[in-house]
Design a protein around this motif. Structure first.
Motif, PDB file in Angstrom:
ATOM      1  N   VAL A   1       0.822  -1.247  -0.125  1.00 49.87           N
ATOM      2  CA  VAL A   1       0.267  -0.415   0.027  1.00 49.87           C
ATOM      3  C   VAL A   1       0.590   1.451   0.071  1.00 49.87           C
ATOM      4  N   GLY A   2       1.968   1.170  -1.420  1.00 49.27           N
ATOM      5  CA  GLY A   2       1.820   2.420  -1.262  1.00 49.27           C
ATOM      6  C   GLY A   2       1.002   3.555  -2.102  1.00 49.27           C
ATOM      7  N   SER A   3       2.077   4.544  -2.548  1.00 52.58           N
ATOM      8  CA  SER A   3       1.560   5.750  -4.044  1.00 52.58           C
ATOM      9  C   SER A   3       0.506   4.884  -4.662  1.00 52.58           C
ATOM     10  N   LEU A   4       1.347   3.611  -5.084  1.00 54.46           N
ATOM     11  CA  LEU A   4       0.662   3.157  -6.430  1.00 54.46           C
ATOM     12  C   LEU A   4      -0.495   2.196  -5.828  1.00 54.46           C
TER      13      LEU A   4
ATOM     14  N   PHE B   1      -2.642  -5.041   2.419  1.00 56.82           N
ATOM     15  CA  PHE B   1      -2.276  -5.378   3.148  1.00 56.82           C
ATOM     16  C   PHE B   1      -0.251  -4.758   2.761  1.00 56.82           C
ATOM     17  N   ASP B   2       0.198  -4.845   3.988  1.00 53.02           N
ATOM     18  CA  ASP B   2       1.388  -4.064   4.136  1.00 53.02           C
ATOM     19  C   ASP B   2       2.025  -4.310   5.716  1.00 53.02           C
ATOM     20  N   VAL B   3       3.500  -3.921   5.325  1.00 51.81           N
ATOM     21  CA  VAL B   3       3.961  -4.430   6.573  1.00 51.81           C
ATOM     22  C   VAL B   3       5.024  -2.972   6.992  1.00 51.81           C
ATOM     23  N   LYS B   4       3.933  -1.357   7.099  1.00 54.43           N
ATOM     24  CA  LYS B   4       4.716  -0.725   7.464  1.00 54.43           C
ATOM     25  C   LYS B   4       3.957  -0.144   8.339  1.00 54.43           C
TER      26      LYS B   4
END
Length: 217
Positions: free
Chosen positions: A99-102, A123-126
């Motif tokens: 789930v970054g900018s794109l 889903f992400d790890v940040k």
């Protein structure tokens, strides 16, 4: 008489170039439908999208769609059949990883739902994004992927992770039960039996465009 529209024979796969052109036809007839146009010929569609009329008729025949002489195709019926064939009228739950900018932009793009893709979880790890929502879509840690995949009954995974994580995340999605991957990373994923992989390389498209510009300079 109206055109006859039947079901395509799934035992005889439709050529991929034909499948790739069908959304162009849908876009054209959807516009005509919005203008209350009742009938359209393959020649008229050809003028709008610059595809040969005989090719259009051939492509539609793969779907069992045949126009009538001097009448053509009934627009609303053709629009529905094209949407049904493409799967745009069905809901396809999907999970997005990265789930970054794109990734965030894809989650927020409500237009995807009009084409049947419903991103139901990210889903992400940040730590700074886990527990938040984007356009009503919850973002969870990737460790919860397997259990949530099952409860959400998602079969599509969208990959917008860093390149070096692409294959390992793809493997994790497949182990969780994902049947199709939409890969936005520049990495070519290793094929896996029973899993559909669709690569969408923005960078490759840019390279082709740049090269074409340079060639005309």
């Amino acid at each position: 008489m109206m055109e006859q529209i039947g079901m395509t024979d799934r035992k005889n796969p439709i050529p991929e170039p034909t499948v790739r052109r069908i959304p162009w036809y849908l876009s054209c007839v959807s516009y005509l439908s919005s203008r209350n146009v009742e009938f359209v010929s393959s020649t008229a569609i050809s003028r709008e999208i610059n595809v040969d009329a005989s090719q259009i008729a051939k492509d539609l025949s793969y779907l069992g769609i045949k126009g009538k002489t001097r009448i053509g195709y009934e627009v609303k019926s053709l629009e529905k059949k094209l949407r049904d064939f493409l799967g745009f009228n069905r809901r396809h739950p999907a999970l997005l990883v990265g789930v970054g900018s794109l990734g965030g932009a894809l989650i927020a793009d409500s237009g995807l739902q009009r084409y049947g893709l419903d991103i139901v979880a990210g889903f992400d790890v940040k730590p700074e994004i886990i527990g938040k929502t984007i356009s009503g879509v919850p973002i969870s840690h990737i460790s919860a992927l397997s259990s949530l995949r099952e409860s959400l009954k998602a079969e599509i995974g969208v990959l917008t992770v860093p390149s070096e994580e692409a294959q390992s995340v793809a493997n994790q999605l497949i182990r969780a039960g994902i049947k199709a991957l939409w890969n936005f990373t520049p990495i070519r994923l290793r094929p896996h039996e029973g899993v559909v992989i669709q690569n969408t390389s923005i960078y490759a498209d840019l390279a082709v465009m740049y090269n074409s510009i340079d060639g005309k300079s």
